[in-house]
Write a protein that holds these residues in place. Structure first.
Motif, PDB file in Angstrom:
ATOM      1  N   ARG A 271       0.859  -1.190   0.000  1.00  0.00           N
ATOM      2  CA  ARG A 271       0.000   0.000   0.000  1.00  0.00           C
ATOM      3  C   ARG A 271       0.893   1.236   0.000  1.00  0.00           C
ATOM      4  O   ARG A 271       1.911   1.270  -0.634  1.00  0.00           O
ATOM      5  CB  ARG A 271      -0.885  -0.004   1.258  1.00  0.00           C
TER       6      ARG A 271
ATOM      7  N   GLY B 122       3.424   4.401   1.348  1.00  0.00           N
ATOM      8  CA  GLY B 122       4.794   4.243   1.828  1.00  0.00           C
ATOM      9  C   GLY B 122       5.434   5.473   2.436  1.00  0.00           C
ATOM     10  O   GLY B 122       6.626   5.471   2.729  1.00  0.00           O
ATOM     11  N   VAL B 123       4.651   6.544   2.610  1.00  0.00           N
ATOM     12  CA  VAL B 123       5.244   7.788   3.114  1.00  0.00           C
ATOM     13  C   VAL B 123       4.690   8.114   4.508  1.00  0.00           C
ATOM     14  O   VAL B 123       3.484   8.262   4.673  1.00  0.00           O
ATOM     15  CB  VAL B 123       4.952   8.965   2.146  1.00  0.00           C
TER      16      VAL B 123
ATOM     17  N   TRP C  77      -3.943   5.136 -11.211  1.00  0.00           N
ATOM     18  CA  TRP C  77      -2.497   4.908 -11.288  1.00  0.00           C
ATOM     19  C   TRP C  77      -2.244   3.416 -11.463  1.00  0.00           C
ATOM     20  O   TRP C  77      -2.792   2.606 -10.704  1.00  0.00           O
ATOM     21  CB  TRP C  77      -1.804   5.300  -9.988  1.00  0.00           C
TER      22      TRP C  77
ATOM     23  N   LEU D  10      11.806  11.279  -3.932  1.00  0.00           N
ATOM     24  CA  LEU D  10      10.632  11.027  -4.770  1.00  0.00           C
ATOM     25  C   LEU D  10      10.565  12.073  -5.889  1.00  0.00           C
ATOM     26  O   LEU D  10      10.881  13.244  -5.660  1.00  0.00           O
ATOM     27  CB  LEU D  10       9.341  11.122  -3.937  1.00  0.00           C
TER      28      LEU D  10
ATOM     29  N   TYR E  69       7.841  13.680  -8.557  1.00  0.00           N
ATOM     30  CA  TYR E  69       6.465  13.840  -9.035  1.00  0.00           C
ATOM     31  C   TYR E  69       6.563  14.544 -10.383  1.00  0.00           C
ATOM     32  O   TYR E  69       6.924  15.719 -10.435  1.00  0.00           O
ATOM     33  CB  TYR E  69       5.644  14.707  -8.075  1.00  0.00           C
TER      34      TYR E  69
ATOM     35  N   LEU F   5       5.192   8.969 -11.188  1.00  0.00           N
ATOM     36  CA  LEU F   5       5.818   9.141  -9.868  1.00  0.00           C
ATOM     37  C   LEU F   5       6.887   8.081  -9.667  1.00  0.00           C
ATOM     38  O   LEU F   5       6.649   6.901  -9.902  1.00  0.00           O
ATOM     39  CB  LEU F   5       4.744   9.005  -8.769  1.00  0.00           C
TER      40      LEU F   5
ATOM     41  N   SER G 145       8.930   6.492  -6.708  1.00  0.00           N
ATOM     42  CA  SER G 145       9.084   6.373  -5.260  1.00  0.00           C
ATOM     43  C   SER G 145       9.913   5.121  -4.983  1.00  0.00           C
ATOM     44  O   SER G 145      10.510   4.546  -5.914  1.00  0.00           O
ATOM     45  CB  SER G 145       7.702   6.320  -4.606  1.00  0.00           C
TER      46      SER G 145
ATOM     47  N   ARG H 235      10.880   1.748  -1.847  1.00  0.00           N
ATOM     48  CA  ARG H 235      10.607   1.085  -0.579  1.00  0.00           C
ATOM     49  C   ARG H 235      11.888   0.802   0.194  1.00  0.00           C
ATOM     50  O   ARG H 235      11.879   0.676   1.403  1.00  0.00           O
ATOM     51  CB  ARG H 235       9.856  -0.242  -0.806  1.00  0.00           C
TER      52      ARG H 235
ATOM     53  N   ARG I  47       9.428   1.887  -6.349  1.00  0.00           N
ATOM     54  CA  ARG I  47       7.976   1.910  -6.537  1.00  0.00           C
ATOM     55  C   ARG I  47       7.679   2.980  -7.575  1.00  0.00           C
ATOM     56  O   ARG I  47       8.128   4.130  -7.420  1.00  0.00           O
ATOM     57  CB  ARG I  47       7.314   2.250  -5.201  1.00  0.00           C
TER      58      ARG I  47
ATOM     59  N   TYR J  46       4.759   4.727 -10.491  1.00  0.00           N
ATOM     60  CA  TYR J  46       3.356   4.832 -10.887  1.00  0.00           C
ATOM     61  C   TYR J  46       3.238   5.621 -12.193  1.00  0.00           C
ATOM     62  O   TYR J  46       3.986   6.580 -12.404  1.00  0.00           O
ATOM     63  CB  TYR J  46       2.542   5.587  -9.840  1.00  0.00           C
TER      64      TYR J  46
ATOM     65  N   ALA K   9      -4.065   9.307  -3.961  1.00  0.00           N
ATOM     66  CA  ALA K   9      -2.733   9.000  -3.409  1.00  0.00           C
ATOM     67  C   ALA K   9      -1.697  10.101  -3.632  1.00  0.00           C
ATOM     68  O   ALA K   9      -0.623  10.068  -3.029  1.00  0.00           O
ATOM     69  CB  ALA K   9      -2.232   7.699  -4.025  1.00  0.00           C
ATOM     70  N   THR K  10      -2.024  11.079  -4.475  1.00  0.00           N
ATOM     71  CA  THR K  10      -1.025  12.090  -4.843  1.00  0.00           C
ATOM     72  C   THR K  10      -0.432  12.821  -3.646  1.00  0.00           C
ATOM     73  O   THR K  10       0.725  13.242  -3.679  1.00  0.00           O
ATOM     74  CB  THR K  10      -1.650  13.124  -5.813  1.00  0.00           C
TER      75      THR K  10
ATOM     76  N   ALA L 122      -0.120  11.505  -0.599  1.00  0.00           N
ATOM     77  CA  ALA L 122       0.445  10.523   0.356  1.00  0.00           C
ATOM     78  C   ALA L 122      -0.128  10.677   1.765  1.00  0.00           C
ATOM     79  O   ALA L 122       0.589  10.593   2.761  1.00  0.00           O
ATOM     80  CB  ALA L 122       1.976  10.635   0.363  1.00  0.00           C
TER      81      ALA L 122
ATOM     82  N   TYR M 138       2.691  18.590   3.067  1.00  0.00           N
ATOM     83  CA  TYR M 138       3.229  17.261   2.781  1.00  0.00           C
ATOM     84  C   TYR M 138       3.774  16.609   4.054  1.00  0.00           C
ATOM     85  O   TYR M 138       3.493  15.438   4.318  1.00  0.00           O
ATOM     86  CB  TYR M 138       4.317  17.355   1.707  1.00  0.00           C
TER      87      TYR M 138
HETATM   88  C1  PHB Z   1       4.357   5.279  -2.613  1.00  0.00           C
HETATM   89  O1  PHB Z   1       5.583   5.153  -2.423  1.00  0.00           O
HETATM   90  O2  PHB Z   1       3.615   4.290  -2.688  1.00  0.00           O
HETATM   91  C2  PHB Z   1       3.779   6.627  -2.751  1.00  0.00           C
HETATM   92  C3  PHB Z   1       4.564   7.731  -2.528  1.00  0.00           C
HETATM   93  C4  PHB Z   1       4.018   8.999  -2.660  1.00  0.00           C
HETATM   94  C5  PHB Z   1       2.714   9.145  -3.026  1.00  0.00           C
HETATM   95  C6  PHB Z   1       1.914   8.039  -3.233  1.00  0.00           C
HETATM   96  C7  PHB Z   1       2.435   6.764  -3.103  1.00  0.00           C
HETATM   97  O3  PHB Z   1       2.193  10.386  -3.175  1.00  0.00           O
END
Ligand code: PHB
Ligand code: APR
Length: 394
Positions: free
Chosen positions: A47, A49-50, A188, A202, A204, A213, A215, A217, A223, A225, A296-297, A299, A388
């Motif tokens: 799911r 991650g922030v 996404w 990250l 964007y 995006l 990102s 883990r 990760r 998107y 999700a944008t 987080a 944020y």
């Molecule tokens: C994610 O790492 O899953 C992630 C990070 C930032 C977001 C959304 C998802 O805005």
């Protein structure tokens, strides 16, 4: 039917339900948590991650900081990428030292489950037919079936932490709830790839072809998107197409190179905002995705769930210690201020970064003007940063 008692019955062992049970235990309040899925399933479910600074602080203060401090990746900023260039938003400088930490939601869940089990918690997985009853009375009941045995738990309070598709919200009379909703015409496609992230922070990216995006883990798991159409299915997005779009949408003028690796997970998720008000009825309190979801944008989903249960745990503690109902009575109003701030921030980020079907050239010019302003004005960047990292007081 087996009959049991507890102080707080909790449906759902996501971050909201588990953190609530953990916080309550620290003030000597007993709870029972019932979860539909297996422990293995929820510990593997990829799911968000922030973690906001406040979520990290809460985990540390309540004895959940060890692995987070070892494995969590502290980020002091993010990049907004548009027109082939990166524009860094320096969270720490803009907010007086706050940062975010990249640590998977399933890692938070694993840490919480381990802590609850070590403390001897009543935590039941793979339950069926969970339902709530008599929430208007002083002894609401939680019923469920586990291994073919029916169980009824008499509670002082029930917390509905069963996510967006749970059952607890439906226990509130429909004429007592208002639902506010916004569906975005896109989603996404997300992948987890076994490869070192191509950026330390990250990214964007707002691109003519749509949003992307980058990102991560861990130092070996990326990760990623890409924005897709509302009507797309996962079959429309073979790995090659995802990588192709990622390369195009993350391209820079100075030759950014995106490293590819084996795709170990692939999901598709829709961008959707929902808030149900109020978040309580009688002795039932909703928390987390059961009450609200955000695109999700921003987080924010996981962080809002944690913020809700922090308020709820405090209000329940006040009731058990002093008999005061004041904090419980204002639970919903207290949470909703933060929820709506997060809704606005998520909406703002979403509309600033995505391509909407039907957007014309004028709209794109407006979007770029907005992005340039955020990237160049200290005040505008600071407003993104403080939202944020979650340091906004509302
Ligand atoms: C994610 O790492 O899953 C992630 C990070 C930032 C977001 C959304 C998802 O805005
Ligand atoms: N009976 C028992 N458990 C249930 C039921 C039910 N009828 N319905 C749902 N559940 C469980 C789900 O299996 C899940 O484990 O409730 C849990 C809800 O957890 P989450 O969906 O993770 O929701 P929450 O704890 O509020 O956390 C919000 O999750 O969706 C992400 O991005 C979101 O990060 C945010 C976070």
């Amino acid at each position: 039917m087996r009959r049991e008692k507890t102080q707080v019955g909790i449906i759902g062992a996501g971050p909201a339900g588990l953190m609530l049970s953990h916080l309550l235990a620290r003030t000597g309040i007993e709870s029972v948590v019932v979860e539909r899925r297996s422990r293995e399933y929820i510990e593997k479910r990829v799911r968000a991650g922030v973690l906001e600074q406040g979520t990290v602080n809460l985990m540390r203060e309540t004895g959940l900081g060890a692995r987070l401090d070892r494995e969590g990746l502290v980020h002091r900023g993010i990049s907004l990428r548009f027109e082939g260039t990166d524009h860094r938003i320096a969270f720490d400088e803009l907010t007086g030292g706050s940062t975010i930490t990249v640590y998977g939601q399933q890692e938070v869940v694993k840490d919480l489950i381990a802590a609850r089990i070590a403390a001897g918690a009543r935590l039941h997985f793979e339950v069926e037919d969970a339902s709530v009853h008599e929430i208007g009375s002083s002894t609401p009941r939680l019923r469920y079936t586990v291994r073919d045995e029916e169980v009824e738990v008499e509670c002082d309070f029930i917390a509905g932490c069963d996510g967006f598709h749970g059952v607890s919200r439906d226990a509130i009379p429909v004429d007592r709830l208002t639902r506010y909703e916004r569906e975005y015409p896109f989603g996404w496609v997300g992948i987890l790839a076994s490869v070192a992230p191509s950026s330390e922070e990250l990214i964007y990216s707002s691109h003519e072809r749509g949003f992307a995006l980058l990102s991560m883990r861990s130092p070996v798991l990326t990760r990623l998107y890409v924005q897709c159409h509302r009507s797309d299915t996962i079959e429309d997005w073979p790995d090659e197409r995802i990588w192709e779009e990622l390369h195009l949408r993350l391209e820079t003028d100075d030759g950014f190179a995106l490293a590819e690796g084996p795709v170990v997970e692939k999901t598709i998720a829709w961008m959707h905002s929902v808030v149900t008000e109020p978040m309580q009825f009688g002795r039932l309190f909703l928390a987390g995705d059961a009450a609200h979801i955000v695109p999700a944008t921003g987080a924010k989903g996981l962080n809002l769930a944690v913020a809700d249960v922090r308020v709820l745990a405090g209000a329940l503690d006040a009731w058990y210690r002093t008999g005061s109902t004041a904090a419980l009575a204002s639970y919903s109003a207290t949470c909703l201020r933060r929820v709506w701030r997060a809704q606005h921030f998520s909406y703002w980020m979403t509309t600033m970064l995505h391509r909407f079907p039907g957007d014309d050239a004028f709209q794109r010019k407006l979007q770029l003007a907005q992005l340039r302003w955020v990237a160049s004005s200290r005040d505008a960047a600071a407003s993104l940063a403080e939202n944020y990292v979650g340091m906004v007081r509302v």
